[in-house]
Scaffold this motif. Structure first.
Motif, PDB file in Angstrom:
ATOM      1  N   LEU A  96      -0.862   5.270  -4.387  1.00 48.11           N
ATOM      2  CA  LEU A  96      -1.651   5.733  -3.252  1.00 48.11           C
ATOM      3  C   LEU A  96      -0.820   6.639  -2.355  1.00 48.11           C
ATOM      4  CD1 LEU A  96      -3.505   2.412  -2.281  1.00 48.11           C
ATOM      5  CD2 LEU A  96      -4.260   4.222  -3.828  1.00 48.11           C
ATOM      6  N   ALA A  97       0.446   6.255  -2.118  1.00 55.34           N
ATOM      7  CA  ALA A  97       1.318   7.073  -1.281  1.00 55.34           C
ATOM      8  C   ALA A  97       1.562   8.442  -1.910  1.00 55.34           C
ATOM      9  CB  ALA A  97       2.652   6.358  -1.063  1.00 55.34           C
ATOM     10  N   LEU A  98       1.739   8.473  -3.217  1.00 55.84           N
ATOM     11  CA  LEU A  98       1.959   9.751  -3.893  1.00 55.84           C
ATOM     12  C   LEU A  98       0.723  10.640  -3.801  1.00 55.84           C
ATOM     13  CD1 LEU A  98       3.925   8.572  -7.056  1.00 55.84           C
ATOM     14  CD2 LEU A  98       4.820   9.791  -5.065  1.00 55.84           C
ATOM     15  N   HIS A  99      -0.448  10.042  -3.955  1.00 54.45           N
ATOM     16  CA  HIS A  99      -1.674  10.831  -3.861  1.00 54.45           C
ATOM     17  C   HIS A  99      -1.834  11.395  -2.454  1.00 54.45           C
ATOM     18  CE1 HIS A  99      -6.051  11.578  -3.552  1.00 54.45           C
ATOM     19  NE2 HIS A  99      -5.915  11.926  -4.819  1.00 54.45           N
ATOM     20  N   ILE A 100      -1.574  10.582  -1.434  1.00 54.79           N
ATOM     21  CA  ILE A 100      -1.678  11.047  -0.047  1.00 54.79           C
ATOM     22  C   ILE A 100      -0.659  12.148   0.228  1.00 54.79           C
ATOM     23  CG2 ILE A 100      -1.285  10.343   2.352  1.00 54.79           C
ATOM     24  CD1 ILE A 100      -2.412   7.572   1.514  1.00 54.79           C
ATOM     25  N   THR A 112       8.286  17.586   1.895  1.00 52.32           N
ATOM     26  CA  THR A 112       7.679  16.845   0.792  1.00 52.32           C
ATOM     27  C   THR A 112       8.695  16.568  -0.299  1.00 52.32           C
ATOM     28  OG1 THR A 112       5.534  17.851   1.265  1.00 52.32           O
ATOM     29  CG2 THR A 112       5.801  16.841  -0.894  1.00 52.32           C
ATOM     30  N   ARG A 113       9.524  17.562  -0.587  1.00 50.16           N
ATOM     31  CA  ARG A 113      10.563  17.357  -1.601  1.00 50.16           C
ATOM     32  C   ARG A 113      11.504  16.230  -1.186  1.00 50.16           C
ATOM     33  NH1 ARG A 113      13.462  19.285  -5.791  1.00 50.16           N
ATOM     34  NH2 ARG A 113      11.872  20.813  -6.335  1.00 50.16           N
ATOM     35  N   THR A 114      11.885  16.219   0.075  1.00 48.97           N
ATOM     36  CA  THR A 114      12.785  15.164   0.563  1.00 48.97           C
ATOM     37  C   THR A 114      12.128  13.787   0.445  1.00 48.97           C
ATOM     38  OG1 THR A 114      13.856  16.691   2.106  1.00 48.97           O
ATOM     39  CG2 THR A 114      14.063  14.334   2.578  1.00 48.97           C
ATOM     40  N   ARG A 115      10.854  13.706   0.812  1.00 42.95           N
ATOM     41  CA  ARG A 115      10.154  12.425   0.716  1.00 42.95           C
ATOM     42  C   ARG A 115      10.040  11.968  -0.735  1.00 42.95           C
ATOM     43  NH1 ARG A 115       7.755  10.497   5.246  1.00 42.95           N
ATOM     44  NH2 ARG A 115       7.520  11.900   7.038  1.00 42.95           N
ATOM     45  N   GLY A 121      14.115   7.152  -5.527  1.00 42.37           N
ATOM     46  CA  GLY A 121      15.147   6.121  -5.474  1.00 42.37           C
ATOM     47  C   GLY A 121      14.575   4.738  -5.218  1.00 42.37           C
ATOM     48  N   LEU A 122      13.583   4.668  -4.344  1.00 41.43           N
ATOM     49  CA  LEU A 122      12.970   3.379  -4.023  1.00 41.43           C
ATOM     50  C   LEU A 122      12.168   2.820  -5.200  1.00 41.43           C
ATOM     51  CD1 LEU A 122      11.744   4.194  -0.403  1.00 41.43           C
ATOM     52  CD2 LEU A 122      13.742   2.833  -1.065  1.00 41.43           C
ATOM     53  N   ILE A 123      11.466   3.703  -5.907  1.00 45.68           N
ATOM     54  CA  ILE A 123      10.707   3.265  -7.084  1.00 45.68           C
ATOM     55  C   ILE A 123      11.655   2.740  -8.153  1.00 45.68           C
ATOM     56  CG2 ILE A 123       9.229   4.036  -8.984  1.00 45.68           C
ATOM     57  CD1 ILE A 123       8.024   6.086  -6.981  1.00 45.68           C
ATOM     58  N   THR A 124      12.748   3.463  -8.373  1.00 44.83           N
ATOM     59  CA  THR A 124      13.724   3.052  -9.390  1.00 44.83           C
ATOM     60  C   THR A 124      14.318   1.685  -9.063  1.00 44.83           C
ATOM     61  OG1 THR A 124      14.277   5.366  -9.853  1.00 44.83           O
ATOM     62  CG2 THR A 124      15.855   3.695 -10.556  1.00 44.83           C
ATOM     63  N   LEU A 158       8.990  17.279  -9.063  1.00 43.97           N
ATOM     64  CA  LEU A 158      10.269  17.794  -8.576  1.00 43.97           C
ATOM     65  C   LEU A 158      10.823  18.864  -9.516  1.00 43.97           C
ATOM     66  CD1 LEU A 158      12.015  14.524  -7.308  1.00 43.97           C
ATOM     67  CD2 LEU A 158      11.159  16.423  -5.913  1.00 43.97           C
ATOM     68  N   ALA A 159      10.660  18.661 -10.817  1.00 40.21           N
ATOM     69  CA  ALA A 159      11.171  19.647 -11.783  1.00 40.21           C
ATOM     70  C   ALA A 159      10.403  20.957 -11.694  1.00 40.21           C
ATOM     71  CB  ALA A 159      11.088  19.070 -13.196  1.00 40.21           C
ATOM     72  N   ALA A 160       9.088  20.876 -11.540  1.00 41.67           N
ATOM     73  CA  ALA A 160       8.265  22.089 -11.492  1.00 41.67           C
ATOM     74  C   ALA A 160       8.195  22.687 -10.090  1.00 41.67           C
ATOM     75  CB  ALA A 160       6.849  21.768 -11.975  1.00 41.67           C
ATOM     76  N   ASP A 161       8.598  21.914  -9.094  1.00 38.33           N
ATOM     77  CA  ASP A 161       8.517  22.322  -7.693  1.00 38.33           C
ATOM     78  C   ASP A 161       7.077  22.610  -7.273  1.00 38.33           C
ATOM     79  OD1 ASP A 161       9.999  22.546  -5.330  1.00 38.33           O
ATOM     80  OD2 ASP A 161       9.944  24.735  -5.411  1.00 38.33           O
ATOM     81  N   ARG A 162       6.140  21.968  -7.930  1.00 40.77           N
ATOM     82  CA  ARG A 162       4.733  22.168  -7.615  1.00 40.77           C
ATOM     83  C   ARG A 162       3.913  21.082  -8.306  1.00 40.77           C
ATOM     84  NH1 ARG A 162       1.601  24.580 -11.414  1.00 40.77           N
ATOM     85  NH2 ARG A 162       0.315  25.629  -9.851  1.00 40.77           N
ATOM     86  N   VAL A 163       2.630  20.947  -7.920  1.00 37.21           N
ATOM     87  CA  VAL A 163       1.714  20.041  -8.587  1.00 37.21           C
ATOM     88  C   VAL A 163       0.319  20.628  -8.468  1.00 37.21           C
ATOM     89  CG1 VAL A 163       1.352  18.643  -6.490  1.00 37.21           C
ATOM     90  CG2 VAL A 163       0.894  17.653  -8.743  1.00 37.21           C
TER      91      VAL A 163
END
Length: 321
Positions: A96-100, A112-115, A121-124, A158-163
């Motif tokens: 949900l957080a990723l979608h928001i 956004t990149r920083t977040r 790291g937190l997911i891992t 992060l790799a594509a720098d876009r979504v």
């Protein structure tokens, strides 16, 4: 079951905000005789409410993770949930957080990149902690699916720098079955935990005390419709089970109340006493038990607004033309 005197102190409330310049021009001065008179009314009402509460039968408040019972001048605590509830709920928040965070975005900005980097790291770390939590095999696999899919999305973005919004939509829709199953397991944890606590208390009550038992549920407005604790208490105390609680009917005869945006113990129990006191007062003054359950200005406001705007109130669930 923890026990302590009813008068145990609660957590201190933050100091009130100082009044604004506008508020100071509207409010009566503290020394104004009418202001002093009004404070005397408030003090008398508060004293009467405390007296009503002291004479009530057993009352239970659910405040976040804790159930609190006041009975025979004593106070008891028991759990309303376990840590398992928070494990399911917290992992559910990740997709949900990723979608928001990524909705309505294309290229990533620096914030956004920083977040996303922080979330990675937190997911891992959370993923690495799953094995030691004693989750059932099916639930463990489900948490891995949710976190692994979330991690894959973060790495790809992060790799594509876009979504693209199509990618984001596909990601979240694929997660819905697991999200809803986590929600079900969290609800089951709370219901089972509450039921064990309440039944243990009820076994210590007389038949009369069980018949008088009331409950108040502390809930924010957004979580109130269908609140788990409100549904549970409605069934176990014999109130009408309203399910989703879309049009909750807070009548004086009800034994279950929702205390909106109230998360401290004194306010939650004060609501129960207020409910009973207002019903008795309404009956004695207006001949209508529910009159003080709504704003005293409500009926006059309805008439004034109807005349001002040449309209009339719409029944719940309908929209104005």
């Amino acid at each position: 079951m923890a026990e302590c005197p009813v008068g145990a102190p609660s957590s201190p409330s933050p100091p009130p905000e100082p009044p604004s310049d506008v508020a100071r021009t509207v409010a009566l001065e503290p020394a104004d005789p009418i202001s002093v008179l009004n404070q005397a009314f408030r003090d008398a009402y508060a004293a009467r409410r405390e007296a009503v509460l002291s004479r009530m039968g057993p009352v239970i408040a659910q405040i976040d993770d804790v159930l609190i019972l006041r009975m025979r001048g004593q106070r008891f605590e028991a759990p309303a949930r376990t840590r398992r509830y928070h494990e399911y709920k917290s992992i559910t928040h990740v997709p949900l957080a990723l979608h928001i965070l990524l909705a309505s975005k294309d290229a990533l900005d620096e914030e956004t990149r920083t977040r996303l980097t922080t979330l990675r790291g937190l997911i891992t770390a959370s993923r690495g902690s799953l094995e030691g939590r004693g989750l059932p095999a099916e639930a463990l696999a489900r948490q891995h699916r949710l976190l692994d899919a979330s991690l894959a999305l973060v790495d790809g973005v992060l790799a594509a720098d876009r979504v693209t919004q199509a990618e984001l939509s596909a990601f979240i829709h694929a997660r819905v079955p697991d999200l809803l199953k986590n929600a079900e397991d969290a609800a089951r944890d709370q219901i089972d935990t509450m039921h064990a606590s309440v039944e243990a208390w009820k076994r210590q009550m007389t038949a009369d005390e069980r018949g008088q038992l009331r409950a108040v549920v502390a809930a924010s407005h957004m979580s109130r419709p269908g609140n788990v604790a409100a549904q549970y208490f409605s069934i176990t105390l014999g109130d009408t089970w309203e399910g989703r609680f879309h049009e909750e009917d807070q009548q004086p005869g009800k034994r279950v109340l929702s205390s909106e945006a109230t998360f401290d113990e004194p306010s939650a129990f004060a609501l129960l006493a207020t409910h009973v006191l207002d019903a008795n007062t309404s009956r004695g003054i207006f001949g209508e038990e529910t009159r003080m359950a709504r704003d005293l200005l409500a009926d006059a406001a309805e008439r004034i607004l109807a005349g001002m705007f040449q309209t009339s109130p719409q029944p719940p669930g309908t929209s104005a033309p």
